[in-house]
Design a protein around this motif. Structure first.
Motif, PDB file in Angstrom:
ATOM      1  N   CYS A  89     -18.331  -8.354  27.716  1.00  0.00           N
ATOM      2  CA  CYS A  89     -19.078  -7.844  26.564  1.00  0.00           C
ATOM      3  C   CYS A  89     -19.886  -6.611  26.956  1.00  0.00           C
ATOM      4  N   SER A  90     -19.881  -5.615  26.105  1.00  0.00           N
ATOM      5  CA  SER A  90     -20.614  -4.370  26.367  1.00  0.00           C
ATOM      6  C   SER A  90     -22.121  -4.573  26.431  1.00  0.00           C
ATOM      7  N   TYR A  91     -22.631  -5.644  25.827  1.00  0.00           N
ATOM      8  CA  TYR A  91     -24.075  -5.905  25.827  1.00  0.00           C
ATOM      9  C   TYR A  91     -24.528  -6.747  27.023  1.00  0.00           C
ATOM     10  N   ASN A  92     -23.578  -7.273  27.811  1.00  0.00           N
ATOM     11  CA  ASN A  92     -23.922  -8.154  28.915  1.00  0.00           C
ATOM     12  C   ASN A  92     -24.184  -7.361  30.190  1.00  0.00           C
ATOM     13  N   ASP A  93     -25.304  -7.678  30.843  1.00  0.00           N
ATOM     14  CA  ASP A  93     -25.637  -7.071  32.131  1.00  0.00           C
ATOM     15  C   ASP A  93     -26.186  -8.173  33.036  1.00  0.00           C
ATOM     16  N   GLN A 110     -18.782 -18.578  17.018  1.00  0.00           N
ATOM     17  CA  GLN A 110     -18.551 -17.352  17.776  1.00  0.00           C
ATOM     18  C   GLN A 110     -19.752 -16.429  17.776  1.00  0.00           C
ATOM     19  N   CYS A 111     -19.924 -15.723  18.893  1.00  0.00           N
ATOM     20  CA  CYS A 111     -20.915 -14.650  18.929  1.00  0.00           C
ATOM     21  C   CYS A 111     -20.269 -13.451  18.243  1.00  0.00           C
ATOM     22  N   ALA A 112     -20.711 -13.156  17.031  1.00  0.00           N
ATOM     23  CA  ALA A 112     -20.123 -12.068  16.248  1.00  0.00           C
ATOM     24  C   ALA A 112     -20.589 -10.696  16.725  1.00  0.00           C
ATOM     25  N   THR A 113     -21.492 -10.652  17.688  1.00  0.00           N
ATOM     26  CA  THR A 113     -21.989  -9.390  18.236  1.00  0.00           C
ATOM     27  C   THR A 113     -21.149  -8.951  19.438  1.00  0.00           C
ATOM     28  N   PHE A 114     -20.265  -9.815  19.930  1.00  0.00           N
ATOM     29  CA  PHE A 114     -19.405  -9.523  21.081  1.00  0.00           C
ATOM     30  C   PHE A 114     -18.599  -8.246  20.849  1.00  0.00           C
ATOM     31  N   ILE A 115     -18.692  -7.307  21.791  1.00  0.00           N
ATOM     32  CA  ILE A 115     -17.928  -6.059  21.742  1.00  0.00           C
ATOM     33  C   ILE A 115     -17.270  -5.855  23.102  1.00  0.00           C
ATOM     34  N   PRO A 116     -15.944  -5.915  23.166  1.00  0.00           N
ATOM     35  CA  PRO A 116     -15.243  -5.785  24.446  1.00  0.00           C
ATOM     36  C   PRO A 116     -14.858  -4.340  24.776  1.00  0.00           C
ATOM     37  N   LEU A 117     -15.832  -3.495  25.009  1.00  0.00           N
ATOM     38  CA  LEU A 117     -15.558  -2.099  25.348  1.00  0.00           C
ATOM     39  C   LEU A 117     -15.935  -1.826  26.796  1.00  0.00           C
ATOM     40  N   GLY A 118     -15.399  -0.770  27.369  1.00  0.00           N
ATOM     41  CA  GLY A 118     -15.740  -0.384  28.728  1.00  0.00           C
ATOM     42  C   GLY A 118     -17.117   0.241  28.830  1.00  0.00           C
ATOM     43  N   VAL A 119     -17.638   0.738  27.731  1.00  0.00           N
ATOM     44  CA  VAL A 119     -18.952   1.381  27.731  1.00  0.00           C
ATOM     45  C   VAL A 119     -20.036   0.317  27.548  1.00  0.00           C
ATOM     46  N   LYS A 120     -21.138   0.477  28.239  1.00  0.00           N
ATOM     47  CA  LYS A 120     -22.251  -0.465  28.099  1.00  0.00           C
ATOM     48  C   LYS A 120     -23.155  -0.045  26.947  1.00  0.00           C
ATOM     49  N   GLY A 121     -23.683  -1.031  26.249  1.00  0.00           N
ATOM     50  CA  GLY A 121     -24.556  -0.756  25.122  1.00  0.00           C
ATOM     51  C   GLY A 121     -25.819  -1.575  25.205  1.00  0.00           C
ATOM     52  N   GLY A 122     -26.654  -1.438  24.221  1.00  0.00           N
ATOM     53  CA  GLY A 122     -27.875  -2.217  24.147  1.00  0.00           C
ATOM     54  C   GLY A 122     -29.077  -1.466  24.671  1.00  0.00           C
ATOM     55  N   LEU A 123     -30.153  -2.200  24.816  1.00  0.00           N
ATOM     56  CA  LEU A 123     -31.429  -1.635  25.227  1.00  0.00           C
ATOM     57  C   LEU A 123     -31.700  -1.963  26.691  1.00  0.00           C
ATOM     58  N   ASP A 124     -32.444  -1.088  27.381  1.00  0.00           N
ATOM     59  CA  ASP A 124     -32.743  -1.312  28.799  1.00  0.00           C
ATOM     60  C   ASP A 124     -33.547  -2.584  29.024  1.00  0.00           C
ATOM     61  N   LYS A 125     -34.631  -2.738  28.307  1.00  0.00           N
ATOM     62  CA  LYS A 125     -35.484  -3.913  28.465  1.00  0.00           C
ATOM     63  C   LYS A 125     -35.623  -4.575  27.104  1.00  0.00           C
ATOM     64  N   VAL A 126     -35.025  -5.746  26.988  1.00  0.00           N
ATOM     65  CA  VAL A 126     -35.038  -6.430  25.702  1.00  0.00           C
ATOM     66  C   VAL A 126     -34.954  -7.936  25.930  1.00  0.00           C
ATOM     67  N   ILE A 127     -35.594  -8.694  25.067  1.00  0.00           N
ATOM     68  CA  ILE A 127     -35.391 -10.129  24.996  1.00  0.00           C
ATOM     69  C   ILE A 127     -34.588 -10.345  23.726  1.00  0.00           C
ATOM     70  N   THR A 128     -33.331 -10.681  23.905  1.00  0.00           N
ATOM     71  CA  THR A 128     -32.420 -10.817  22.774  1.00  0.00           C
ATOM     72  C   THR A 128     -32.711 -12.084  21.986  1.00  0.00           C
ATOM     73  N   HIS A 129     -32.658 -11.963  20.677  1.00  0.00           N
ATOM     74  CA  HIS A 129     -32.895 -13.088  19.780  1.00  0.00           C
ATOM     75  C   HIS A 129     -31.655 -13.337  18.920  1.00  0.00           C
ATOM     76  N   VAL A 130     -31.610 -14.506  18.317  1.00  0.00           N
ATOM     77  CA  VAL A 130     -30.571 -14.805  17.333  1.00  0.00           C
ATOM     78  C   VAL A 130     -31.082 -14.279  16.004  1.00  0.00           C
ATOM     79  N   GLY A 131     -30.462 -13.220  15.520  1.00  0.00           N
ATOM     80  CA  GLY A 131     -30.895 -12.609  14.279  1.00  0.00           C
ATOM     81  C   GLY A 131     -30.411 -13.349  13.054  1.00  0.00           C
ATOM     82  N   ALA A 132     -29.203 -13.906  13.127  1.00  0.00           N
ATOM     83  CA  ALA A 132     -28.635 -14.636  11.997  1.00  0.00           C
ATOM     84  C   ALA A 132     -27.646 -15.660  12.512  1.00  0.00           C
ATOM     85  N   CYS A 133     -27.576 -16.779  11.820  1.00  0.00           N
ATOM     86  CA  CYS A 133     -26.580 -17.805  12.137  1.00  0.00           C
ATOM     87  C   CYS A 133     -25.851 -18.172  10.856  1.00  0.00           C
TER      88      CYS A 133
END
Length: 96
Positions: free
Chosen positions: A14-18, A38-61
């Motif tokens: 996932c592009s958001y995983n570090d 399923q995690c609907a935010t999953f993006i399988p790209l080679g480029v990394k995305g997201g924020l440098d310092k973040v505590i990720t939350h569940v925005g919607a279920c």
């Protein structure tokens, strides 16, 4: 209501995983009743995305058939995302 955090993400593709930490500001849990949460935010790209310092939350279920779902909001203390039947599932999902 405080949104639950994503305490772990073991989806390496996932592009958001570090290093098992999600760097998206928030994730959406989707899927259909009777199927995987399923995690609907999953993006399988080679480029990394997201924020440098973040505590990720569940925005919607979208899984109203989950024990932790109340009015389409997640009530779990935290969630884990990882490989299930699909490459990126909510491992905290519990059928109601």
């Amino acid at each position: 209501m405080e949104l639950p955090t994503v305490s772990e993400c073991s989806v390496e593709g996932c592009s958001y995983n570090d290093h098992s930490h999600c760097h998206a500001a928030a994730v959406t849990i989707g899927g259909v009743a009777g199927g995987d949460a399923q995690c609907a935010t999953f993006i399988p790209l080679g480029v990394k995305g997201g924020l440098d310092k973040v505590i990720t939350h569940v925005g919607a279920c979208q899984r109203q058939d989950c024990t932790h779902n109340s009015h389409l909001e997640c009530t779990a203390a935290s969630v884990r995302v990882g490989a299930g039947h699909d490459i990126a599932d909510c491992l905290t999902f519990a059928p109601a």
